[in-house]
Design a protein around this motif. Sequence first.
Motif, mmCIF file in Angstrom:
data_model
loop_
_atom_site.group_PDB
_atom_site.id
_atom_site.type_symbol
_atom_site.label_atom_id
_atom_site.label_comp_id
_atom_site.label_asym_id
_atom_site.label_seq_id
_atom_site.Cartn_x
_atom_site.Cartn_y
_atom_site.Cartn_z
ATOM 1 N N THR A 9 61.085 102.155 -145.556
ATOM 2 C CA THR A 9 61.819 103.248 -146.206
ATOM 3 C C THR A 9 61.492 104.570 -145.526
ATOM 4 N N THR A 11 61.307 107.290 -147.363
ATOM 5 C CA THR A 11 60.736 108.136 -148.409
ATOM 6 C C THR A 11 60.030 107.245 -149.425
ATOM 7 N N VAL A 12 58.799 107.589 -149.781
ATOM 8 C CA VAL A 12 58.157 106.889 -150.890
ATOM 9 C C VAL A 12 58.258 107.760 -152.137
ATOM 10 N N TYR A 13 58.228 107.089 -153.280
ATOM 11 C CA TYR A 13 58.446 107.772 -154.556
ATOM 12 C C TYR A 13 57.530 108.985 -154.719
ATOM 13 N N SER A 122 64.536 101.802 -142.850
ATOM 14 C CA SER A 122 65.563 101.114 -143.631
ATOM 15 C C SER A 122 66.649 100.527 -142.717
ATOM 16 N N ASN A 136 70.083 94.730 -147.432
ATOM 17 C CA ASN A 136 70.452 94.821 -148.846
ATOM 18 C C ASN A 136 71.764 95.581 -149.052
ATOM 19 N N HIS A 159 62.791 97.684 -148.113
ATOM 20 C CA HIS A 159 62.804 97.962 -149.566
ATOM 21 C C HIS A 159 62.546 96.678 -150.344
ATOM 22 N N LEU A 161 61.428 93.923 -152.793
ATOM 23 C CA LEU A 161 61.009 93.953 -154.202
ATOM 24 C C LEU A 161 60.573 92.563 -154.630
ATOM 25 N N ARG A 174 65.528 89.099 -154.783
ATOM 26 C CA ARG A 174 65.483 89.236 -153.333
ATOM 27 C C ARG A 174 65.019 87.932 -152.692
ATOM 28 N N GLU A 194 58.291 99.128 -149.821
ATOM 29 C CA GLU A 194 58.344 100.561 -149.522
ATOM 30 C C GLU A 194 56.925 101.105 -149.351
ATOM 31 N N SER B 167 62.972 104.089 -162.623
ATOM 32 C CA SER B 167 62.627 103.334 -161.422
ATOM 33 C C SER B 167 61.945 104.204 -160.376
ATOM 34 N N LYS B 168 60.954 103.627 -159.704
ATOM 35 C CA LYS B 168 60.302 104.314 -158.587
ATOM 36 C C LYS B 168 60.760 103.729 -157.251
ATOM 37 N N HIS B 169 61.724 102.815 -157.317
ATOM 38 C CA HIS B 169 62.243 102.189 -156.093
ATOM 39 C C HIS B 169 63.195 103.158 -155.409
ATOM 40 N N MET B 170 63.097 103.265 -154.086
ATOM 41 C CA MET B 170 63.899 104.240 -153.348
ATOM 42 C C MET B 170 65.155 103.613 -152.724
ATOM 43 N N GLY B 171 65.361 102.307 -152.904
ATOM 44 C CA GLY B 171 66.609 101.703 -152.437
ATOM 45 C C GLY B 171 67.777 102.285 -153.222
#
Lengths: 237, 237
Positions: A9, A11-13, A122, A136, A159, A161, A174, A194, B167-171
Amino acid sequence: MKNLLIASTSTVYGEEYLDYLNTEMAELFKDTEEVIFIPFARPGGISHDGYTEKAAKPFQKIGKKLIGLHTFENPAEVLKNAKGAFTGGGNTFVLVSTLYRLELMQPLREAIFNGLAYMGTSAGSNICGVSMQTTNDMPIVYPPSFKTLGAISFNLNPHYLDPDPSSKHMGETRETRIAEFHSQNNIPVIGLHEGSWLRVKGDEIMLKGELNARIFEQAKEPFEIESGTILNLNSEF
Amino acid sequence: MKNLLIASTSTVYGEEYLDYLNTEMAELFKDTEEVIFIPFARPGGISHDGYTEKAAKPFQKIGKKLIGLHTFENPAEVLKNAKGAFTGGGNTFVLVSTLYRLELMQPLREAIFNGLAYMGTSAGSNICGVSMQTTNDMPIVYPPSFKTLGAISFNLNPHYLDPDPSSKHMGETRETRIAEFHSQNNIPVIGLHEGSWLRVKGDEIMLKGELNARIFEQAKEPFEIESGTILNLNSEF
């Protein structure tokens, strides 16, 4: 010698765009002041100029100038001579379609095999695999092929999961999707969470970041590898 | 007169396969004792025979015999003469590739326009749209085209999920993915939650089930429609 940073990714949260990769980027691009930006994945449909402007900021922080590949008259020649390139995330179908339409897939592949310092996040990481078939993304445009750069001998699922045991959603996890990929194909797949990335130096590939990654191979049980694990490009996992 | 049941999912959480559609199925297929099963989406890579066996059970409950299309020597002719057909879920890329390879896309379209009672779930619903470009599935095989049946004048997004603010997922969220689709295409999209379905009778399309659905159009704000809303095939939403 191949020299790539392949990140799950951008960007991380809770952090700014590319911030968590700051140190790795500075090391990857240490031999160049200019980095070519490949903006073709267009997240949210953003323009090439708009995306380049956004991506330029974290590069300024490490003292590099980012220049959009779309601004050159002969982008194939630019890739051939570049010392650094970054492909941002977005839609992999749009990215791959554009690279084929502009006849840039092969020049980019050759540049990478000739030692171009390359970073992908990504969608920009997906194209480092053998094919884009474990993306995805939605198939919003029809590319002439799903084949990609083959800079590594396996495919990525960015990404990534883990299945959520509390979920009441009946869509495929996934892991199920990747198992379906392996009902039709034998290319190994690495599920990158991520915050994880692969650092490729020549034939050596290391998993970096704080998290495990998950390895999927046809007709085998998936398994986890720890950060720091070295994968050899030309052998089994 | 068109006669279709287009469902988001085959299975809702905590129930058996197709159970929630029991009454609707009995009504849709009231004029036939035999229903043709199109097993080509192969969820999890299951065989055509295995998938047909699984799907036959809920049809037995409503007194219908389900017969796999793959068991006939001339499947195009079978579709032409069939009174009922069901396409199960799985991978939309595999389904569409197989329909094109066997030259069944056009015969199925003609049968539907000639009044074939048709049920689809998930991938089997995706193909009712103008294109398969708003599927959630992985591109595990390369189809010759993304164009599908066009039994309705818009596209589906089955298993639709609202964005999760925690959600903390960045997708990308589903809504972002569909917005990206609309950066490249102008086909309207209906996001169907699990448990919702469309009932098509001629040019009348009704949203059924307990939940709202979400409508996405190019360059407009998405909006919700309630169960019971009638959509006209040949006009704007």
